[in-house]
Design an enzyme around this catalytic site. Structure first.
Site, PDB file in Angstrom:
ATOM      1  N   ASP A   1     -10.559  -2.602  -5.020  1.00 36.36           N
ATOM      2  CA  ASP A   1      -9.634  -1.694  -4.336  1.00 36.36           C
ATOM      3  C   ASP A   1      -9.603  -0.388  -5.129  1.00 36.36           C
ATOM      4  OD1 ASP A   1      -7.518  -0.348  -3.163  1.00 36.36           O
ATOM      5  OD2 ASP A   1      -6.078  -1.983  -3.377  1.00 36.36           O
TER       6      ASP A   1
ATOM      7  N   HIS B   1      -8.458  -4.223  -0.831  1.00 31.12           N
ATOM      8  CA  HIS B   1      -7.210  -3.662  -0.335  1.00 31.12           C
ATOM      9  C   HIS B   1      -6.807  -4.393   0.951  1.00 31.12           C
ATOM     10  CE1 HIS B   1      -4.214  -0.462  -0.362  1.00 31.12           C
ATOM     11  NE2 HIS B   1      -4.362  -0.370   0.948  1.00 31.12           N
TER      12      HIS B   1
ATOM     13  N   SER C   1       0.827  -1.208   0.000  1.00 38.25           N
ATOM     14  CA  SER C   1       0.000   0.000   0.000  1.00 38.25           C
ATOM     15  C   SER C   1       0.862   1.260   0.000  1.00 38.25           C
ATOM     16  CB  SER C   1      -0.964  -0.054   1.193  1.00 38.25           C
ATOM     17  OG  SER C   1      -1.930   0.960   1.127  1.00 38.25           O
TER      18      SER C   1
END
Length: 320
Positions: free
Chosen positions: A248, A278, A154
């Protein structure tokens, strides 16, 4: 983003049971987010032969070495996720242990400075310091300097991608590979599409935008190191493995980044994991498809930075 299909049944069941604990939404302040994610994982961490903390130019690092006596290993410089505002060396300690053991490499986790107290580009500069330390100390760590990779999840993947640009532009250490699970590559306003809360319960667009605003703190989101997707030149960068999740808000920009890298002559593999959200790698204990994605990561790292003679352990743990 086109929403189609449905959440993976195992993931849907896990998210329903976990509730807010598996979501980055639901808080309205930095302090509340940090308090919620400050909990330490239960249980005994997976054993790695050598784990120690060091400091490099004021940046705290944790070094995991599964084979201290064996020279010539690869190494991964790792950046935790957390929207640039949360996280520390403990957050993905288990994942770093897993990668060190299963791939047979040194993993160096970076405790970079967090926004909003330390906005962009502080975290990237911490990554630059960490990369320099790893390169300078490679031989002492039993690491082959030609086998250095960077990666993260991320926000950490965003920092890893930016660091590849920084090192290229500054003539820094050679990076052999970049591992980018669900990276944020475009922080410009409006970059993230509307998504259904039902199909995207982990990272709503509004939360992603809030994270970006805190990280940038008024800085230009169109700068290449903030938003690698908009960099004018993506040539001469390391080979990459980009993982995306079907549900996501970062999916499209991550896949677009892969396409731009490929157009610039960079070797890149992009794999979308259907039915996933995610942060799905963190749910691998309960979601077989996420565990298989970790296998893909292990195999990609082995292919990129492990010598053929290496014999990594098959010990398993889960990222956290």
């Amino acid at each position: 983003m086109v929403i189609a299909g449905e959440l993976d049944p195992d993931l849907a069941a896990f998210l329903s049971k976990a509730g807010p604990a598996a979501s980055l939404s639901g808080e309205t302040s930095v302090e509340a987010f940090r308090a919620r994610f400050a909990r330490r994982p239960a249980g005994t961490p997976e054993t790695v032969a050598s784990v120690h903390d060091v400091a490099a130019s004021g940046v705290n690092l944790r070094v995991y070495d599964p084979q201290p006596a064996n020279p010539g290993k690869g190494a991964l410089l790792f950046f935790h996720g957390g929207g640039f505002i949360i996280g520390d060396l403990e957050q993905q300690d288990g994942f770093c242990r897993l990668l060190a053991n299963r791939v047979g490499i040194v993993v160096v986790s970076v405790d970079y400075r967090l926004a909003p107290e330390h906005p962009y580009p502080a975290a990237i500069e911490d990554g630059w310091s960490a990369l320099g330390w790893l390169s300078d100390n490679a031989r002492q760590l039993g690491v082959d300097p030609a086998r250095l990779a960077v990666g993260g999840t991320s926000a950490g993947a965003s920092l890893a991608a930016a660091l590849c640009l920084v090192s290229r532009d500054r003539g820094g250490p050679s990076i052999a590979f970049q591992l980018l699970p669900y990276p944020a590559t475009d922080l410009r306003p409006g970059a993230w599409p509307e998504t259904s809360d039902t199909l995207n319960p982990v990272l709503p667009r509004e939360t992603a935008e809030w994270f970006a605003s805190l990280y940038l703190s008024g800085g230009d989101p169109a700068q290449a190191y903030a938003s690698p997707l908009v960099a004018a030149d993506l040539s001469r960068l390391p080979p990459a493995f980009i993982l995306t999740a079907e549900f996501d808000p970062l999916r499209d920009e991550a896949e677009a980044y892969g396409a731009r890298l490929r157009s610039a002559g960079v070797e890149v593999s992009v794999k979308r994991y259907t039915g996933m959200t995610h942060m799905f790698l963190s749910f691998a204990a309960a979601v077989p498809a996420a565990a298989r994605a970790i296998d893909d990561i292990v195999n990609a790292l082995r292919a990129a930075i492990v010598q053929p003679a290496a014999a990594p352990s098959d010990a398993r743990a889960q990222p956290r």
